[in-house]
Write an enzyme that holds these catalytic residues in place. Sequence first.
Site, PDB file in Angstrom:
ATOM      1  N   ARG A  96      -2.049  68.898  25.765  1.00 46.67           N
ATOM      2  CA  ARG A  96      -2.131  68.237  24.454  1.00 46.67           C
ATOM      3  C   ARG A  96      -2.459  66.750  24.604  1.00 46.67           C
ATOM      4  NH1 ARG A  96       2.771  68.807  20.229  1.00 46.67           N
ATOM      5  NH2 ARG A  96       4.022  67.949  21.944  1.00 46.67           N
TER       6      ARG A  96
ATOM      7  N   LYS B 160       3.160  73.590  14.896  1.00 42.89           N
ATOM      8  CA  LYS B 160       3.691  73.093  13.619  1.00 42.89           C
ATOM      9  C   LYS B 160       2.849  71.925  13.086  1.00 42.89           C
ATOM     10  CE  LYS B 160       7.781  72.199  15.427  1.00 42.89           C
ATOM     11  NZ  LYS B 160       7.497  72.571  16.831  1.00 42.89           N
TER      12      LYS B 160
ATOM     13  N   ARG C  72       1.398  62.615  25.383  1.00 41.23           N
ATOM     14  CA  ARG C  72       2.734  62.210  24.969  1.00 41.23           C
ATOM     15  C   ARG C  72       3.650  62.085  26.186  1.00 41.23           C
ATOM     16  NH1 ARG C  72       4.573  65.755  19.743  1.00 41.23           N
ATOM     17  NH2 ARG C  72       6.511  65.697  20.966  1.00 41.23           N
TER      18      ARG C  72
ATOM     19  N   ARG D 110      13.148  70.615  26.353  1.00 40.94           N
ATOM     20  CA  ARG D 110      12.977  70.699  24.897  1.00 40.94           C
ATOM     21  C   ARG D 110      13.045  72.160  24.430  1.00 40.94           C
ATOM     22  NH1 ARG D 110       7.531  68.092  25.013  1.00 40.94           N
ATOM     23  NH2 ARG D 110       7.383  68.387  22.780  1.00 40.94           N
TER      24      ARG D 110
ATOM     25  N   ARG E 267      16.510  70.072  13.152  1.00 39.04           N
ATOM     26  CA  ARG E 267      16.604  70.501  14.550  1.00 39.04           C
ATOM     27  C   ARG E 267      18.022  70.770  15.003  1.00 39.04           C
ATOM     28  NH1 ARG E 267      11.374  67.668  16.157  1.00 39.04           N
ATOM     29  NH2 ARG E 267      10.880  68.607  18.148  1.00 39.04           N
TER      30      ARG E 267
HETATM   31  P1  ADP Z   1       4.001  71.382  17.660  1.00 37.34           P
HETATM   32  O1  ADP Z   1       3.767  70.431  16.517  1.00 37.34           O
HETATM   33  O2  ADP Z   1       4.656  72.662  17.221  1.00 37.34           O
HETATM   34  O3  ADP Z   1       4.702  70.748  18.820  1.00 37.34           O
HETATM   35  P2  ADP Z   1       1.112  71.117  18.016  1.00 37.34           P
HETATM   36  O4  ADP Z   1       0.560  71.430  16.665  1.00 37.34           O
HETATM   37  O5  ADP Z   1       1.150  69.697  18.434  1.00 37.34           O
HETATM   38  O6  ADP Z   1       2.565  71.807  18.198  1.00 37.34           O
HETATM   39  O7  ADP Z   1       0.255  71.962  19.058  1.00 37.34           O
HETATM   40  C1  ADP Z   1       0.517  71.870  20.467  1.00 37.34           C
HETATM   41  C2  ADP Z   1      -0.789  72.037  21.232  1.00 37.34           C
HETATM   42  O8  ADP Z   1      -1.270  73.359  21.059  1.00 37.34           O
HETATM   43  C3  ADP Z   1      -1.920  71.103  20.792  1.00 37.34           C
HETATM   44  O9  ADP Z   1      -2.650  70.688  21.933  1.00 37.34           O
HETATM   45  C4  ADP Z   1      -2.774  71.979  19.863  1.00 37.34           C
HETATM   46  O10 ADP Z   1      -4.154  71.588  19.893  1.00 37.34           O
HETATM   47  C5  ADP Z   1      -2.573  73.366  20.483  1.00 37.34           C
HETATM   48  N1  ADP Z   1      -2.580  74.450  19.491  1.00 37.34           N
HETATM   49  C6  ADP Z   1      -1.994  74.451  18.274  1.00 37.34           C
HETATM   50  N2  ADP Z   1      -2.172  75.637  17.651  1.00 37.34           N
HETATM   51  C7  ADP Z   1      -2.877  76.417  18.515  1.00 37.34           C
HETATM   52  C8  ADP Z   1      -3.376  77.763  18.466  1.00 37.34           C
HETATM   53  N3  ADP Z   1      -3.165  78.556  17.401  1.00 37.34           N
HETATM   54  N4  ADP Z   1      -4.046  78.217  19.539  1.00 37.34           N
HETATM   55  C9  ADP Z   1      -4.246  77.428  20.631  1.00 37.34           C
HETATM   56  N5  ADP Z   1      -3.809  76.167  20.747  1.00 37.34           N
HETATM   57  C10 ADP Z   1      -3.124  75.655  19.698  1.00 37.34           C
HETATM   58  P1  AMP Z   2       8.056  66.405  17.674  1.00 38.01           P
HETATM   59  O1  AMP Z   2       6.938  65.452  17.434  1.00 38.01           O
HETATM   60  O2  AMP Z   2       8.468  67.164  16.471  1.00 38.01           O
HETATM   61  O3  AMP Z   2       7.790  67.288  18.879  1.00 38.01           O
HETATM   62  O4  AMP Z   2       9.311  65.494  18.063  1.00 38.01           O
HETATM   63  C1  AMP Z   2       9.269  64.648  19.174  1.00 38.01           C
HETATM   64  C2  AMP Z   2      10.655  64.116  19.497  1.00 38.01           C
HETATM   65  O5  AMP Z   2      11.132  63.290  18.421  1.00 38.01           O
HETATM   66  C3  AMP Z   2      11.760  65.135  19.703  1.00 38.01           C
HETATM   67  O6  AMP Z   2      11.753  65.693  21.023  1.00 38.01           O
HETATM   68  C4  AMP Z   2      12.996  64.271  19.452  1.00 38.01           C
HETATM   69  O7  AMP Z   2      13.236  63.381  20.540  1.00 38.01           O
HETATM   70  C5  AMP Z   2      12.545  63.423  18.275  1.00 38.01           C
HETATM   71  N1  AMP Z   2      12.804  64.109  16.990  1.00 38.01           N
HETATM   72  C6  AMP Z   2      11.875  64.490  16.072  1.00 38.01           C
HETATM   73  N2  AMP Z   2      12.456  65.087  15.028  1.00 38.01           N
HETATM   74  C7  AMP Z   2      13.798  65.103  15.284  1.00 38.01           C
HETATM   75  C8  AMP Z   2      14.944  65.611  14.599  1.00 38.01           C
HETATM   76  N3  AMP Z   2      14.840  66.257  13.421  1.00 38.01           N
HETATM   77  N4  AMP Z   2      16.158  65.426  15.169  1.00 38.01           N
HETATM   78  C9  AMP Z   2      16.288  64.773  16.321  1.00 38.01           C
HETATM   79  N5  AMP Z   2      15.262  64.295  17.046  1.00 38.01           N
HETATM   80  C10 AMP Z   2      14.023  64.449  16.535  1.00 38.01           C
END
Ligand code: ADP
Ligand code: AMP
Length: 226
Positions: A137, A17, A170, A181, A96
Amino acid sequence: MAMQRFLIILGAPGSGKGTQCKVLAQNNPTWKHVSTGDLFRKEISSGSEQGVELKKLLDAGQLVPDDTTMGVFESQVDQLISSEKVDFLMLDGCIRTKAQAKFLKELCERRSSEFKKPTIVELNVPEEVLVKRLTGRLINPRNGRIYHIIDNPPKVAGICDEDGGPLVQRGDDKEDVIRKRFQIYRNERDPILEVLDEQNKLIVIDGNQDTSTVTQLLTEAIKKLA
Ligand code: ADP
Ligand code: AMP
C-alpha cells in the site's frame, strides 16, 4: 430535523474500508466518509505536539486512547452534519473497542432525533491476502488517496495522480506491526458486536473480490437501508 444513520464498516486492516468509503462517498454525495485514522494522520502531518504523540502510537500499531478518539470522532460528525445534507456516515475504523461501541450507542440514544440505530457492515478478507495488500500500500497523506504498487498503481511511480505530490508507505504497514494490528482486530471485533449488534443484523461482504464488485455489493446493501 433530518435523520442520518451510522454505518460501522468493520474489517481487518487492509480489508478495503478506506478504498470503498472513498468511492462510495464520491458516487453518493449524501454518504460521508469518516476515518479517525485519516484524521490522526492529518494531525501528524501538521507537526503539532499532539501529532508527535499520535505518531508514536500509530507507528507501533497501538490504538489511540478511547477518549481522544471519541472526541475527534464526535466533532468530525458534528462538522459534517452541520454543513450539508447527510444520509449515511460511513465509519471507517472509527469504532475499534468495546468502549467506543458503547460511546456510539449512547450517542445515538442521547441524540435519537438525529441518528437512527447504527448498522454494521463487515468486509471479510483472509489475513494472508491482507498482508500482501498492506505491504504494497502507498498513500497520499495530504488527501488520503490509497494506491497499491501492483494492483492499483499510480500513473507515475511514487506520485499521486491527483495532486502530483509524493506517495509514501505508512509507518505501520510493516509486517510485524501489521500482525499486531490483526491481533487487536481479532480481540476487539466480538466485544464490539456484543454491544452494537443486539437488534441489528450484521451485513457481511466478501471483500476478497475486485474493488468494483465490492463497491457494487456495498452500494446495494446500503441502498436497501435507505
Ligand atoms: P483499510 O482501509 O481497510 O485498511 P485500504 O482501503 O487502505 O484498507 O486497502 C488496503 C490496500 O489494499 C490498498 O493498497 C488498496 O489499494 C488495496 N485494496 C483495497 N481493496 C482491494 C481489493 N478489492 N482488491 C485488491 N486490493 C485492494
Ligand atoms: P486506520 O487508518 O484506520 O488503519 O488507522 C490507523 C491507526 O490509527 C490505528 O492503527 C490506530 O493507531 C489509530 N486509530 C484509528 N482509528 C482508531 C480508533 N477508532 N481507536 C483507536 N485508534 C485508532
